[in-house]
Motif scaffolding. Sequence first.
Motif, mmCIF file in Angstrom:
data_model
loop_
_atom_site.group_PDB
_atom_site.id
_atom_site.type_symbol
_atom_site.label_atom_id
_atom_site.label_comp_id
_atom_site.label_asym_id
_atom_site.label_seq_id
_atom_site.Cartn_x
_atom_site.Cartn_y
_atom_site.Cartn_z
ATOM 1 N N SER A 34 0.856 -1.512 0.087
ATOM 2 C CA SER A 34 -0.149 -0.036 -0.431
ATOM 3 C C SER A 34 1.366 1.065 0.336
ATOM 4 N N ALA A 35 1.882 1.050 1.318
ATOM 5 C CA ALA A 35 2.783 2.318 0.585
ATOM 6 C C ALA A 35 3.631 2.482 -0.709
ATOM 7 N N GLU A 36 3.847 1.700 -1.444
ATOM 8 C CA GLU A 36 4.094 1.846 -2.198
ATOM 9 C C GLU A 36 3.281 1.996 -3.544
ATOM 10 N N ALA A 37 2.082 1.626 -3.570
ATOM 11 C CA ALA A 37 0.664 2.068 -4.513
ATOM 12 C C ALA A 37 0.786 3.766 -4.560
ATOM 13 N N ILE A 38 0.496 4.322 -3.101
ATOM 14 C CA ILE A 38 0.079 5.512 -2.591
ATOM 15 C C ILE A 38 1.533 6.325 -3.176
ATOM 16 N N ALA A 39 2.492 5.874 -3.072
ATOM 17 C CA ALA A 39 3.875 6.408 -3.030
ATOM 18 C C ALA A 39 3.900 6.716 -4.921
ATOM 19 N N ARG A 40 2.929 6.089 -5.689
ATOM 20 C CA ARG A 40 3.059 5.920 -7.437
ATOM 21 C C ARG A 40 1.357 6.281 -7.673
ATOM 22 N N ALA A 41 0.895 6.382 -6.981
ATOM 23 C CA ALA A 41 -0.450 7.183 -7.694
ATOM 24 C C ALA A 41 -2.069 7.225 -6.457
ATOM 25 N N GLY A 42 -1.422 7.681 -5.517
ATOM 26 C CA GLY A 42 -2.394 7.958 -4.416
ATOM 27 C C GLY A 42 -2.940 7.888 -3.851
ATOM 28 N N ARG A 43 -3.229 6.173 -4.192
ATOM 29 C CA ARG A 43 -4.094 5.315 -3.272
ATOM 30 C C ARG A 43 -4.123 3.721 -3.358
ATOM 31 N N VAL B 286 0.815 2.579 7.864
ATOM 32 C CA VAL B 286 -0.350 2.378 7.009
ATOM 33 C C VAL B 286 -1.314 3.406 6.874
ATOM 34 N N ASP B 287 -1.565 4.725 5.566
ATOM 35 C CA ASP B 287 -2.582 5.684 5.303
ATOM 36 C C ASP B 287 -3.621 4.879 4.851
ATOM 37 N N PHE B 288 -4.449 4.075 5.912
ATOM 38 C CA PHE B 288 -6.102 3.699 5.928
ATOM 39 C C PHE B 288 -6.509 4.664 4.565
ATOM 40 N N SER B 289 -6.066 6.095 5.095
ATOM 41 C CA SER B 289 -7.497 6.728 4.007
ATOM 42 C C SER B 289 -7.105 7.193 2.733
ATOM 43 N N ARG B 290 -6.046 6.027 2.271
ATOM 44 C CA ARG B 290 -5.882 6.024 0.749
ATOM 45 C C ARG B 290 -6.060 4.842 0.465
ATOM 46 N N TRP B 291 -7.195 4.028 0.791
ATOM 47 C CA TRP B 291 -6.905 2.391 0.636
ATOM 48 C C TRP B 291 -8.491 2.467 -0.271
ATOM 49 N N PRO C 194 -12.898 -2.257 12.741
ATOM 50 C CA PRO C 194 -11.763 -2.124 14.093
ATOM 51 C C PRO C 194 -11.090 -0.767 13.870
ATOM 52 N N LEU C 195 -11.107 -0.162 11.932
ATOM 53 C CA LEU C 195 -9.869 0.662 11.450
ATOM 54 C C LEU C 195 -10.918 1.734 12.019
ATOM 55 N N ALA C 196 -12.326 1.520 12.415
ATOM 56 C CA ALA C 196 -12.626 3.398 12.429
ATOM 57 C C ALA C 196 -13.014 3.546 13.568
ATOM 58 N N ALA C 197 -12.683 2.130 14.544
ATOM 59 C CA ALA C 197 -13.134 2.217 16.256
ATOM 60 C C ALA C 197 -11.525 2.929 16.614
ATOM 61 N N ILE D 294 -11.209 3.982 6.854
ATOM 62 C CA ILE D 294 -10.531 3.806 5.383
ATOM 63 C C ILE D 294 -12.972 5.254 5.224
ATOM 64 N N PRO D 295 -12.489 5.253 4.395
ATOM 65 C CA PRO D 295 -13.714 6.402 3.605
ATOM 66 C C PRO D 295 -14.423 5.197 3.402
ATOM 67 N N ASP D 296 -15.936 5.508 3.675
ATOM 68 C CA ASP D 296 -17.455 4.627 3.278
ATOM 69 C C ASP D 296 -17.024 4.844 1.689
ATOM 70 N N ALA D 297 -16.745 5.822 0.942
ATOM 71 C CA ALA D 297 -17.284 5.820 -0.520
ATOM 72 C C ALA D 297 -15.895 5.254 -1.087
ATOM 73 N N GLN D 298 -15.004 5.085 -0.566
ATOM 74 C CA GLN D 298 -13.660 3.831 -1.121
ATOM 75 C C GLN D 298 -13.912 2.633 -0.822
ATOM 76 N N VAL D 299 -15.084 1.810 -0.430
ATOM 77 C CA VAL D 299 -14.958 1.196 0.150
ATOM 78 C C VAL D 299 -16.736 0.243 -0.318
ATOM 79 N N VAL D 300 -16.604 0.034 -2.100
ATOM 80 C CA VAL D 300 -16.681 -0.236 -3.294
ATOM 81 C C VAL D 300 -17.773 -2.364 -2.807
ATOM 82 N N ARG D 301 -18.550 -2.287 -2.103
ATOM 83 C CA ARG D 301 -19.932 -3.022 -1.596
ATOM 84 C C ARG D 301 -20.431 -3.596 -2.375
#
Length: 262
Positions: free
Chosen positions: A25-34, A58-63, A92-95, A100-107
Amino acid sequence: MAKVFALESGEDVSRAVGEFLAQASAEAIARAGRFTVAFSGGSLPAVACRALRTMDGVDFSRWHVFWADERCVPLDDAESNFRLVREELLAPLAAAGRAIPDAQVVRIAAALVADPAAAAADYQRRMQQALGGGGGDSGEGGSAPALDCVLLGIGPDGHTCSLFPGHPLLDERALWVAPIEDSPKPPPRRITLTMPVVNAARRVAFVATGAGKRDTLRRIIDLRDPALPAARVAPADGCLYWFVDRPAAQDLATPTASSFSL
Ligand SMILES: O=C(O)[C@H](O)[C@@H](O)[C@H](O)[C@H](O)COP(=O)(O)O
């Protein structure tokens, strides 16, 4: 060529997968911002998230979270893969104030679970929106999107996602997300990523633990038996990883590493 990490215990597997996801994730976020990642169900969410969710740095806000497959059941149903990932990671992350922003969770769309074909078409459309990618009104996806990471399990029959041995869906090349109404593994009605999408991923990581997986693992990793769907996973431009414990790896001839390195 796959990298096979054979760790002593399930706990060690969780730590290795957590470290893998932290680095990927660190590598992807550095490359593409997410970081775009798709989860399977079964035992995977618990094993993959147990260590990850407490890791610092771990920057979960970019996941951006997707599912490799999902059952067509209500999202709070015991069989729901969304519910598994919500329990093992999202809640657990929200608590902990690291949501992870809900708009970024594609269920899967809750309103469509009674209609797998509609649910699959809707999911594909939302994948296209989130990841970009062409595809006409026919519902075909155009060139498959490159997810940063797809996390997969394997069944005793070598299935992965909801792609089962001998099933016509194994040969689906146009759709990114397909419905299945006759899954041999209950429940029967699901949606699943297709093989082109899995093999377009930058990184694919299988997670398999327990002696019950030993023969299936040998057939997939050593023999690459094409009758087993998991043996057909070969990322075209990406990397393939296996995170297994000693009981699952005990029959493997393929060399394994006893500690993780990306
Ligand atoms: O929704 C599903 O059923 C899964 O995505 C499925 O592909 C799972 O990963 C395998 O069946 C392995 O399940 P276990 O890890 O629980 O053995």
